[in-house]
Motif scaffolding. Structure first.
Motif, PDB file in Angstrom:
ATOM      1  N   ALA A 236     -26.356  45.872  37.234  1.00 30.70           N
ATOM      2  CA  ALA A 236     -27.057  46.210  36.102  1.00 30.70           C
ATOM      3  C   ALA A 236     -28.145  47.476  36.577  1.00 30.70           C
ATOM      4  O   ALA A 236     -28.288  48.388  35.740  1.00 30.70           O
ATOM      5  N   ALA A 237     -28.436  47.553  37.765  1.00 33.15           N
ATOM      6  CA  ALA A 237     -29.116  48.829  38.261  1.00 33.15           C
ATOM      7  C   ALA A 237     -28.438  50.051  38.131  1.00 33.15           C
ATOM      8  O   ALA A 237     -28.887  51.180  37.762  1.00 33.15           O
TER       9      ALA A 237
ATOM     10  N   ARG B 286     -28.045  51.194  34.412  1.00 32.77           N
ATOM     11  CA  ARG B 286     -29.393  51.755  34.089  1.00 32.77           C
ATOM     12  C   ARG B 286     -29.499  53.300  34.539  1.00 32.77           C
ATOM     13  O   ARG B 286     -29.761  54.099  33.687  1.00 32.77           O
TER      14      ARG B 286
ATOM     15  N   LEU C 226     -37.155  52.735  37.723  1.00 31.00           N
ATOM     16  CA  LEU C 226     -36.693  51.504  38.170  1.00 31.00           C
ATOM     17  C   LEU C 226     -37.487  50.940  39.095  1.00 31.00           C
ATOM     18  O   LEU C 226     -37.918  51.483  40.171  1.00 31.00           O
TER      19      LEU C 226
ATOM     20  N   THR D 217     -35.846  45.686  37.014  1.00 32.71           N
ATOM     21  CA  THR D 217     -34.569  45.560  37.293  1.00 32.71           C
ATOM     22  C   THR D 217     -34.171  44.430  38.227  1.00 32.71           C
ATOM     23  O   THR D 217     -34.606  44.598  39.177  1.00 32.71           O
ATOM     24  N   GLU D 218     -33.268  43.476  37.871  1.00 35.12           N
ATOM     25  CA  GLU D 218     -32.897  42.631  39.085  1.00 35.12           C
ATOM     26  C   GLU D 218     -31.843  42.963  39.721  1.00 35.12           C
ATOM     27  O   GLU D 218     -30.789  43.374  39.214  1.00 35.12           O
TER      28      GLU D 218
ATOM     29  N   LEU E 282     -37.269  47.825  41.222  1.00 35.62           N
ATOM     30  CA  LEU E 282     -36.429  46.679  41.644  1.00 35.62           C
ATOM     31  C   LEU E 282     -36.955  45.386  41.893  1.00 35.62           C
ATOM     32  O   LEU E 282     -37.764  45.292  42.740  1.00 35.62           O
TER      33      LEU E 282
END
Length: 448
Positions: free
Chosen positions: A359-360, A363, A150, A177-178, A152
């Motif tokens: 979302a993070a 994931r 990821l 990833t936002e 970020l």
């Protein structure tokens, strides 16, 4: 039947400065599986994550005071070389690893980890990103971070830019990833305090020149003299002798000694969040503190006195509605932030911050449950794609082109003895002195 004890997720954070430790540890807290490290688990819930902190040895390794100021508690915290860290990652088992380093450090660790893990599928999810506003070296910094599971992005705007860079060079952009800046929070601003408090958030390297720093300091002191009813604070990042993410050649503490500031002017240190609790106007050139302030809806000013320039970083705030000069502030002007701009920066003053890291987390949970484990790390830079660039980056961390520790790498084979520890400390002190004291003098002499 006895109740089974939930597994306690294990997290490792590797950081190379006080600011990056703050970002890395708080990010780990936001995205970790299970409850926050700041809260106790409910009965039957997953246990609170265990956090192991690693501080990469270098000129900006934080002091105990700086770590205390950050306010993040780790279950263990130790200073390491690159080789020591890689050895720990080979021997220990973690669920999540956050690399909170400058870009070159991230790239070196990705290759080092790829080497020590080999084809091992039971490995932690590797996460990296940026401490704050990304206003320079976008392509360079992003490609050095490519290869983590990821990457970020602290805002919607950054996420779009990050994906565009990766896709533009043919690299996999799926890791982007936002999220949001992990240290936003605190009570919303509810109106002027008594006394009204103006805070200037200083930066170690912006601006750089004595002339510009002296100008800003003089204007701050003048503001205090014009408004004796106000409390005017100069918020500093570090005390004399301490080092931060960026080199500070001309500390404001030294510059202010030549002035005679009024009684309502003070230097302050400490946690920025605590300072913002009593702030009525936050002024800065381009500090990330502006985003913390905007998140709370505190009146915020990004100065234009020295121009709006990429080298200052205040160009990032074009469109924010926060740009103003000291003359305007002295006259009573208070900027009104542009809500659309604020929203795109991940500031989330509208209350959506609580879900910014969902979302993070999702994931990471999917990667941890991935059938067959995780694949090897695949950085964009390799000896094939960047043969004239990558080896130098790896060598700075005593790693070879394949990511393996080079012969003689510090602590690669054994723990240093007492004599070696003394020599290491002396060498580290000499290096810091050269970077912080001797090199600036040489540069200034060259400008004569």
């Amino acid at each position: 039947m006895p109740v089974s004890t939930p597994k306690r997720p294990r997290i490792a954070v590797l950081a190379d400065s006080d600011t990056r430790w703050k970002w890395g540890a708080l990010t780990a807290d936001r995205i970790a599986p299970g409850p926050s490290m700041e809260t106790a688990p409910r009965e039957g819930a997953q246990a609170r994550p265990l956090l192991d902190g690693f501080l990469l040895r270098g000129r900006a390794t934080p002091t105990a005071r700086q770590l205390e100021e950050v306010g993040v508690r780790a279950d263990s915290l130790r200073e390491v070389t690159a080789a020591e860290f890689l050895r720990a990652m080979a021997e220990e088992s973690y669920d999540l690893l956050v690399l909170s380093l400058v870009g070159g450090g991230v790239q070196a660790m990705l290759h080092g980890l790829k080497h020590v893990w080999g084809n091992r599928t039971e490995r932690p999810v590797v996460v990296t990103g940026y401490v704050g506003v990304v206003y320079e070296k976008l392509a360079d910094g992003l490609l050095l971070r490519h290869g983590a599971d990821l990457v970020l992005a602290n805002s919607r705007q950054d996420a779009d830019r990050f994906r565009a860079v990766y896709e533009g060079v043919g690299a996999d952009a799926s890791a982007v990833t936002e999220v949001a800046l992990p240290f936003l929070g605190g009570a919303p601003y509810e109106g002027q305090h008594d006394p009204c408090t103006v805070v200037f958030a200083a930066q170690p390297s912006v601006p750089e020149s004595r002339k510009d720093r002296t100008y800003l300091l003089n204007r701050l002191v003048q503001h205090a003299r014009r408004h004796p009813e106000r409390e005017v604070l100069l918020k500093l990042r570090s005390k004399p002798g301490e080092h931060t993410t960026h080199i500070e050649e001309l500390p404001y503490q030294k510059l202010v000694q030549r002035l005679d500031p009024p009684a309502n002017f003070r230097l302050v240190y400490g946690n920025m969040g605590e300072v913002l609790d009593r702030t009525d106007l936050l002024v800065t050139v381009s500090s990330t503190a502006a985003l913390e302030s905007l998140h709370r809806r505190i009146p915020t000013v990004v100065l234009t006195d020295l121009g709006i320039r990429e080298s200052l970083g205040n160009h990032h705030f074009v469109g924010s509605g926060c740009l103003a000069s000291w003359d305007q502030l002295d006259a009573g002007h208070r900027p009104v932030p542009d809500e659309e701009w604020v929203s795109r920066q991940g500031v989330a003053a509208d209350g959506s911050y609580a879900s910014a890291f969902d979302a993070a987390r999702e994931r990471i949970a999917k990667l941890l449950d991935r059938p067959g484990g995780l694949p090897p790390l695949v950085p964009y830079y390799t000896p094939v794609t960047a043969p004239g660039y990558l080896p130098g980056i790896l060598a700075r961390h005593h790693l070879g082109p394949d990511g393996a520790p080079l012969p003689g790498a510090p602590a690669a084979d054994k723990d240093p003895g007492p004599v070696r520890q003394i020599v290491r400390r002396a060498a580290r002190g000499a290096y810091r002195h050269g970077v912080q004291r001797v090199a600036p003098v040489i540069r200034r002499m060259g400008e004569l």
